[in-house]
Scaffold this motif. Structure first.
Motif, mmCIF file in Angstrom:
data_model
loop_
_atom_site.group_PDB
_atom_site.id
_atom_site.type_symbol
_atom_site.label_atom_id
_atom_site.label_comp_id
_atom_site.label_asym_id
_atom_site.label_seq_id
_atom_site.Cartn_x
_atom_site.Cartn_y
_atom_site.Cartn_z
ATOM 1 N N UNK A 148 -33.764 14.948 -19.710
ATOM 2 C CA UNK A 148 -32.639 14.926 -18.866
ATOM 3 C C UNK A 148 -32.920 15.355 -17.563
ATOM 4 N N UNK A 149 -33.822 16.516 -17.431
ATOM 5 C CA UNK A 149 -34.493 17.103 -16.288
ATOM 6 C C UNK A 149 -34.965 16.289 -15.429
ATOM 7 N N UNK A 150 -35.870 15.047 -16.209
ATOM 8 C CA UNK A 150 -36.548 14.274 -15.377
ATOM 9 C C UNK A 150 -35.433 13.301 -14.776
ATOM 10 N N UNK A 151 -34.380 12.939 -15.448
ATOM 11 C CA UNK A 151 -33.506 12.133 -14.790
ATOM 12 C C UNK A 151 -32.714 12.889 -13.365
ATOM 13 N N UNK A 152 -32.547 13.996 -13.571
ATOM 14 C CA UNK A 152 -31.778 14.857 -12.695
ATOM 15 C C UNK A 152 -32.754 15.195 -11.361
ATOM 16 N N UNK A 153 -33.985 15.354 -11.665
ATOM 17 C CA UNK A 153 -34.849 15.749 -10.587
ATOM 18 C C UNK A 153 -34.536 15.003 -9.294
ATOM 19 N N UNK A 154 -34.528 13.610 -9.249
ATOM 20 C CA UNK A 154 -34.499 13.107 -7.950
ATOM 21 C C UNK A 154 -32.845 12.745 -7.517
ATOM 22 N N UNK A 155 -32.159 13.146 -8.659
ATOM 23 C CA UNK A 155 -30.610 13.140 -8.076
ATOM 24 C C UNK A 155 -30.051 14.328 -7.631
ATOM 25 N N UNK A 156 -30.716 15.264 -7.675
ATOM 26 C CA UNK A 156 -30.206 16.540 -7.214
ATOM 27 C C UNK A 156 -31.307 17.347 -6.262
ATOM 28 N N UNK A 157 -31.390 16.655 -5.004
ATOM 29 C CA UNK A 157 -32.350 17.301 -4.219
ATOM 30 C C UNK A 157 -32.123 18.676 -3.841
ATOM 31 N N UNK A 158 -32.906 19.313 -3.480
ATOM 32 C CA UNK A 158 -32.823 21.031 -3.387
ATOM 33 C C UNK A 158 -32.003 21.068 -1.971
#
Length: 343
Positions: free
Chosen positions: A333-343
């Motif tokens: 799930x973290x891998x899915x969210x990484x590009x979905x939630x830019x810093x």
């Protein structure tokens, strides 16, 4: 939305009619005779296949477009992944004909999406040419709980349908509350882009961008281009719209915004406000526009800063466990969210 049309090129063959034990309604008000016991369903297109997979994967005859790819398969039941490609009756890439449908020996055909009169006529045409009960269910976001309950009655999966309907109601209610808060704070102006070059989007009335407005944001293309479905646009229009956020669904677009001189000079890109909507096993915004979009309604309030990221990983995992029948690991799930939630 891509217009749906039937490609039943073979001569009109009629299936041997199963003995109809009951009459059920679909979302259009049509009352259709179906077998008392349904065990196998032919999905007319990808949205119907996803809806059916989430509720009754054992009834799914196969995949209308293609079987899940390896990256998608790890989030799904192995036995469902192994189902064959059976062709589709709807959309731009119709590949099924009457013989292909009847070869699967389904008890009924299920379509899921727009319920406008043209699609009612399409369902009636499929039913006439195949001799199979053909149901059309409403694909609108607010209708998801109702759709699950109706399909649960038709397939005799009431308990499973109620669990998913209740979860969908909770997600939708939370999304409505978040949208109200977002409008009070100030609606972010969003450009939703499709394809590796990012030059296609949905406008007002498009099921492909429905969740953008539902989540409380403004779809800049809808404001500028009016009603329709999917349209092409130019970079000149991007600069004129000057969106606050750009949401993409094609992974290659993230490379485009870095390499392309025009995209990299868009203010939202320079500010790092470009998000890649997750797409495994199915898209969170679109592609296809089915019940998988509920995940997008869980994600967008976090993207727009209304809700903290804490808890989202577990919420996504719980959704997968219920709807996709397989709980992913937190790292997935973290891998899915990484590009979905830019810093």
């Amino acid at each position: 939305m891509i217009p749906r049309r039937v490609l039943l090129a073979a001569p009109a063959l009629v299936a041997a009619p199963a003995r109809a034990e009951r009459v059920v309604p679909d979302a259009t008000g049509r009352r259709i005779a179906v077998p008392d016991r349904v065990t196998r369903v032919f999905p007319a297109g990808p949205p119907a296949a996803i809806l059916l997979y989430t509720l009754a994967p054992d009834m799914l005859a196969g995949w209308p477009a293609r079987p899940p790819r390896p990256a998608e398969a790890v989030f799904m039941l192995p036995e469902a992944v192994a189902l064959p490609e059976i062709g589709r009756l709807t959309g731009r890439d119709n590949t099924a004909n009457v013989e292909a449908v009847l070869r699967q020996r389904p008890d009924l055909v299920l379509d899921y999406g727009s319920v406008r009169p043209v699609f009612v006529s399409l369902a009636e045409r499929v039913q006439a040419q195949t001799g199979l009960p053909t149901l059309l269910l409403d694909g609108a976001l607010p209708k998801i709980p109702e759709t699950y309950r109706l399909l649960g009655e038709i397939l005799d999966r009431r308990d499973a349908a109620e669990a998913r309907a209740a979860a969908a109601e909770r997600i939708l209610a939370e999304a409505v509350a978040a949208a109200e808060a977002l409008r009070a704070r100030g609606r972010p102006r969003v450009l939703y882009v499709r394809g590796p070059r990012g030059l296609e989007t949905g406008v007002a009335g498009s099921i492909n961008t429905e969740i953008i407005e539902f989540a409380g944001a403004e779809n800049v293309a809808a404001s500028a281009l009016g009603a329709g479905s999917l349209v092409q646009f130019s970079m000149e229009q991007v600069f004129a719209w000057n969106p606050d956020w750009i949401i993409a669904i094609h992974p290659d677009f993230m490379a485009t915004v870095k390499a392309d001189r025009l995209w990299s000079s868009v203010p939202a890109v320079r500010a790092g406000r470009v998000a890649l909507a997750p797409g495994l096993p199915f898209g969170w915004v679109d592609f296809p526009p089915a019940v998988n979009r509920l995940l997008g309604l869980m994600w967008l309030p976090v993207l727009f800063g209304l809700r903290p990221r804490a808890g989202l990983v577990e919420a996504v995992a719980e959704f997968h466990a219920l709807f996709y029948h397989r709980r992913p690991e937190p790292a997935q799930v973290e891998a899915l969210l990484r590009p979905a939630l830019p810093a």
